[in-house]
Design a protein around this motif. Structure first.
Motif, PDB file in Angstrom:
ATOM      1  N   SER A  96       3.853 -66.825  14.302  1.00 52.36           N
ATOM      2  CA  SER A  96       4.518 -67.915  15.370  1.00 52.36           C
ATOM      3  C   SER A  96       5.622 -67.067  15.808  1.00 52.36           C
ATOM      4  N   HIS A  97       6.110 -65.743  15.320  1.00 49.96           N
ATOM      5  CA  HIS A  97       7.241 -64.943  15.844  1.00 49.96           C
ATOM      6  C   HIS A  97       6.391 -63.354  16.045  1.00 49.96           C
ATOM      7  N   ASP A  98       7.508 -62.774  16.405  1.00 49.49           N
ATOM      8  CA  ASP A  98       7.475 -61.315  16.529  1.00 49.49           C
ATOM      9  C   ASP A  98       7.195 -60.767  15.268  1.00 49.49           C
ATOM     10  N   GLU A  99       6.707 -59.756  14.995  1.00 52.19           N
ATOM     11  CA  GLU A  99       6.606 -58.949  14.051  1.00 52.19           C
ATOM     12  C   GLU A  99       6.336 -57.463  14.412  1.00 52.19           C
ATOM     13  N   SER A 100       6.880 -56.555  13.745  1.00 51.65           N
ATOM     14  CA  SER A 100       6.501 -55.057  13.922  1.00 51.65           C
ATOM     15  C   SER A 100       5.987 -54.314  12.921  1.00 51.65           C
ATOM     16  N   VAL A 103      13.037 -59.389  14.469  1.00 47.01           N
ATOM     17  CA  VAL A 103      12.263 -60.639  13.987  1.00 47.01           C
ATOM     18  C   VAL A 103      13.242 -61.657  13.679  1.00 47.01           C
ATOM     19  N   LYS A 104      13.369 -62.374  14.700  1.00 44.78           N
ATOM     20  CA  LYS A 104      14.644 -63.556  14.600  1.00 44.78           C
ATOM     21  C   LYS A 104      15.698 -62.636  14.115  1.00 44.78           C
ATOM     22  N   ASP A 105      16.494 -62.978  12.967  1.00 38.78           N
ATOM     23  CA  ASP A 105      17.786 -62.337  12.627  1.00 38.78           C
ATOM     24  C   ASP A 105      17.433 -61.288  11.599  1.00 38.78           C
ATOM     25  N   ALA A 163      -4.110 -45.199   5.294  1.00 34.22           N
ATOM     26  CA  ALA A 163      -2.708 -45.238   5.817  1.00 34.22           C
ATOM     27  C   ALA A 163      -1.901 -46.090   5.430  1.00 34.22           C
ATOM     28  N   VAL A 164      -0.647 -45.981   5.621  1.00 36.38           N
ATOM     29  CA  VAL A 164       0.308 -46.814   5.121  1.00 36.38           C
ATOM     30  C   VAL A 164       1.187 -47.339   6.214  1.00 36.38           C
ATOM     31  N   LEU A 165       1.612 -48.569   6.311  1.00 40.21           N
ATOM     32  CA  LEU A 165       2.345 -49.056   7.457  1.00 40.21           C
ATOM     33  C   LEU A 165       3.438 -50.078   6.752  1.00 40.21           C
ATOM     34  N   LEU A 166       4.685 -50.168   7.282  1.00 33.81           N
ATOM     35  CA  LEU A 166       5.432 -51.083   7.155  1.00 33.81           C
ATOM     36  C   LEU A 166       5.682 -52.153   8.112  1.00 33.81           C
ATOM     37  N   LEU A 167       5.470 -53.604   7.571  1.00 27.54           N
ATOM     38  CA  LEU A 167       5.544 -54.586   8.508  1.00 27.54           C
ATOM     39  C   LEU A 167       6.845 -55.391   8.370  1.00 27.54           C
ATOM     40  N   GLN A 168       7.579 -55.643   9.438  1.00 27.91           N
ATOM     41  CA  GLN A 168       8.772 -56.309   9.362  1.00 27.91           C
ATOM     42  C   GLN A 168       8.355 -57.688   9.680  1.00 27.91           C
ATOM     43  N   THR A 169       8.352 -58.817   8.951  1.00 27.16           N
ATOM     44  CA  THR A 169       8.059 -60.201   9.243  1.00 27.16           C
ATOM     45  C   THR A 169       8.638 -60.991   8.307  1.00 27.16           C
ATOM     46  N   ILE A 170       8.235 -62.077   8.226  1.00 30.21           N
ATOM     47  CA  ILE A 170       8.994 -63.272   7.274  1.00 30.21           C
ATOM     48  C   ILE A 170       7.956 -63.676   6.103  1.00 30.21           C
ATOM     49  N   LYS A 171       8.482 -64.032   5.207  1.00 30.32           N
ATOM     50  CA  LYS A 171       7.730 -64.240   3.834  1.00 30.32           C
ATOM     51  C   LYS A 171       6.996 -65.373   4.041  1.00 30.32           C
ATOM     52  N   GLY A 172       5.520 -64.938   4.003  1.00 32.85           N
ATOM     53  CA  GLY A 172       4.321 -66.142   4.156  1.00 32.85           C
ATOM     54  C   GLY A 172       3.537 -66.116   3.166  1.00 32.85           C
ATOM     55  N   ASP A 173       2.403 -66.926   3.210  1.00 31.12           N
ATOM     56  CA  ASP A 173       1.527 -67.235   2.418  1.00 31.12           C
ATOM     57  C   ASP A 173       0.765 -66.074   1.825  1.00 31.12           C
ATOM     58  N   LYS A 220      -5.753 -71.092  22.414  1.00 30.88           N
ATOM     59  CA  LYS A 220      -4.679 -71.869  22.233  1.00 30.88           C
ATOM     60  C   LYS A 220      -3.785 -71.487  21.210  1.00 30.88           C
ATOM     61  N   ALA A 221      -2.756 -72.119  21.059  1.00 32.39           N
ATOM     62  CA  ALA A 221      -1.886 -71.483  19.705  1.00 32.39           C
ATOM     63  C   ALA A 221      -2.292 -71.959  18.577  1.00 32.39           C
ATOM     64  N   LEU A 222      -2.357 -70.699  17.632  1.00 33.39           N
ATOM     65  CA  LEU A 222      -3.069 -70.909  16.288  1.00 33.39           C
ATOM     66  C   LEU A 222      -2.344 -71.147  15.189  1.00 33.39           C
ATOM     67  N   VAL A 223      -0.982 -71.186  15.407  1.00 35.10           N
ATOM     68  CA  VAL A 223      -0.118 -71.724  14.355  1.00 35.10           C
ATOM     69  C   VAL A 223       1.330 -72.247  15.141  1.00 35.10           C
ATOM     70  N   PRO A 224       1.635 -73.362  14.299  1.00 34.68           N
ATOM     71  CA  PRO A 224       2.872 -74.031  15.062  1.00 34.68           C
ATOM     72  C   PRO A 224       3.984 -73.028  14.720  1.00 34.68           C
ATOM     73  N   ASP A 225       5.069 -73.416  15.798  1.00 30.09           N
ATOM     74  CA  ASP A 225       6.396 -72.333  15.737  1.00 30.09           C
ATOM     75  C   ASP A 225       6.891 -72.784  14.607  1.00 30.09           C
ATOM     76  N   SER A 226       6.834 -73.912  13.669  1.00 37.57           N
ATOM     77  CA  SER A 226       7.408 -74.161  12.438  1.00 37.57           C
ATOM     78  C   SER A 226       6.962 -73.132  11.274  1.00 37.57           C
ATOM     79  N   LYS A 227       5.521 -72.721  11.539  1.00 35.74           N
ATOM     80  CA  LYS A 227       5.209 -71.957  10.379  1.00 35.74           C
ATOM     81  C   LYS A 227       5.262 -70.415  10.488  1.00 35.74           C
ATOM     82  N   GLU A 228       6.281 -70.002   9.445  1.00 33.36           N
ATOM     83  CA  GLU A 228       6.636 -68.523   9.628  1.00 33.36           C
ATOM     84  C   GLU A 228       5.576 -67.576   8.564  1.00 33.36           C
ATOM     85  N   GLY A 229       6.041 -66.429   9.115  1.00 35.69           N
ATOM     86  CA  GLY A 229       5.161 -65.557   8.139  1.00 35.69           C
ATOM     87  C   GLY A 229       3.858 -65.155   8.718  1.00 35.69           C
TER      88      GLY A 229
END
Lengths: 165, 327
Positions: free
Chosen positions: A72-76, B226-228, A142-152, A93-102
């Protein structure tokens, strides 16, 4: 003047640093190495190597084709080793609500409009835009780093990856 | 506010061409080799090049997150609107003997004095942001200035570098050349195949190449958000000119080469650890420490920050533990 020799790490060659404790607990520094973590991970496991309250940096071993994901938010994604394709779809259509993070794993490729794709390798950073569905494809590990929010799907195995003594 | 302070050291009696500065009860003067910081109860002397490098970061970062220790005595603490200027506050010996002194200023007032001092005391050819091998020296009587080099500020991407309306790429055309120690860092670009209408969202760029063109050291700039959560890229060479005491947990990702971090207690300055980071290493800097980095070769470092403005109070009040993970 000698030529510059910049040392990067890779899955095949990395050296891990260390904490020399004087008056502290080494666990407080949460020291790990993304290549070591990825070398022991299954493809597309999302292993947290950094956590700053709800935010995380995940080390991911990209190998083969990943599930489809969205958020529901940007990731990199920052490619640290190897080559990765990133395919993007704008869902109908939106697949996740804005309130769902990660990161949210999808059961299958969603219906929607193809946004395009990116081929990225070491040093390249890609935007995984809010609301888009994406899939990683990598012919070789390959190896990547994901900037995100803690999720399920965030995996925490700190005791296995960090210096503890 | 005054820019004149009584001459209290022999050097101030020389006519070297430098102005003296004052704010509150602090006074500042410089001579050929040293900066002298006067405060009620004492005077602290620092090598002027080290002082200017520290002052540059404090000004350029807008007092940054938390504490900027110029050395083991002098420093600032950012309260985001006001700032404390101190002598000995975060030094166990000074505190135990009640020799410390602190004054609080509006951030804009202190920044103004610091900017004027930096401009007046920086000689032509000396760049406080540059590695020692890339700049002239700071010593001697006043000769010219380097105002242009001092105007560089910490740059912040709103979403990601290279997106429409966001920070541009660094290029030769813009005068941002590959650093002499990164000539072997590939400058290629990712393949981006955007369908019509998605050009502004299907986006990638070479972050390592972007970093390799930084003309400053120890000056993180935000490249993605990503937000903050802010990923900040920086290039490091020689020594971090300050001992940074963050008011929140900060993370480092060593992209290439190696940095050793000297870690001390945030309040007392007593040594706590040394952290050696190699390419691919990730480590946290707890919220109750101060750190100084040593980078023998210019290296690329990601500083990962949480920009949530409520954090200083939550850490200092004990709601949050100073380290990020328990295991």
């Amino acid at each position: 003047m000698t030529a510059a020799q910049t040392v990067f790490g890779s899955l095949k060659h990395f050296e891990k640093g260390h904490v020399d404790v004087i008056d502290d607990n080494p666990k407080h520094y949460v020291l790990s190495n993304v290549f070591e973590v990825a070398s022991k991970s299954k493809p597309y496991e999302k292993v947290a190597v950094g956590q700053n309250l709800r935010y995380v940096i995940e080390a991911i071993r990209a190998e083969g084709t990943s599930p489809w994901y969205t958020a529901s938010h940007d990731e990199s994604a920052l490619i640290m080793d190897g080559t990765v394709e990133i395919h993007l779809i704008k869902p109908e259509k939106a697949l996740v609500p804005d309130s769902k993070e990660g990161t949210v794993k999808l059961d299958s490729e969603p219906k929607g409009k193809k946004m395009g794709w990116i081929k990225a390798w070491r040093g390249h950073m890609a935007l995984l835009p809010k609301g888009a569905a994406y899939q990683f494809r990598s012919a070789a590990p390959a190896v990547l780093l994901l900037q995100t929010i803690k999720g399920d799907h965030t995996i925490e195995r700190w005791a296995d990856i960090c210096q503890t003594e | 506010m005054s820019t004149a302070t009584p001459a209290t050291t022999p050097s101030a009696k020389k006519n070297l061409g430098y102005k003296t500065f004052a704010i509150g009860k602090f006074g500042f003067e410089r001579d050929e080799y040293f900066a002298h910081i006067h405060y009620p109860g004492g005077v602290q002397t620092m090598p002027v090049d080290a002082f200017l490098r520290a002052l540059m970061r404090d000004v350029g970062w807008g007092f940054f997150y938390g504490t900027v220790n110029f050395d083991h005595v002098i420093g600032t603490i950012n309260h985001y609107g006001t700032v404390e200027l101190f002598a000995g506050l975060l030094n166990e010996a000074y505190r135990s003997k009640n020799l410390h002194y602190v004054e609080t200023f509006d951030s804009k007032d202190l920044k103004k004095v610091f900017e004027q001092m930096l401009d007046d005391w920086t000689n032509e050819g000396f760049d406080p942001y540059a590695a020692p091998d890339e700049t002239g020296n700071a010593y001697g009587p006043k000769r010219g200035n380097n105002t242009k080099a001092l105007k560089r500020e910490r740059i912040v991407s709103a979403r990601m570098v290279g997106l429409p309306g966001d920070l541009p790429y660094r290029t030769d055309a813009a005068g941002q050349f590959i650093n002499r120690q990164f000539t072997d860092v590939p400058q290629d670009s990712p393949e981006v195949h955007a369908e019509p209408g998605f050009e502004g969202e299907v986006h990638a760029f070479n972050m390592f190449a972007y970093a390799s063109r930084s003309d400053v050291t120890w000056n993180p700039s935000v490249v993605s958000n990503v937000k903050d959560s802010q990923i900040c890229a920086t290039t490091e060479e020689y020594i971090l000119p300050i001992f940074h005491g963050n008011d929140r947990v900060e993370w480092f990702i060593q992209v290439c080469d190696e940095i050793t971090w000297e870690v001390a207690d945030g309040k007392t300055g007593n040594p706590r650890a040394k952290v050696t980071m190699k390419a691919g290493d990730v480590a946290a800097m707890p919220a109750d420490i101060r750190h100084k980095g040593y980078s023998p070769k210019r290296s690329i470092l990601i500083v990962w920050e949480n920009n949530d403005s409520t954090l200083p109070k939550r850490y200092s009040g004990g709601e949050l533990k100073p380290y990020p993970v328990e295991f």
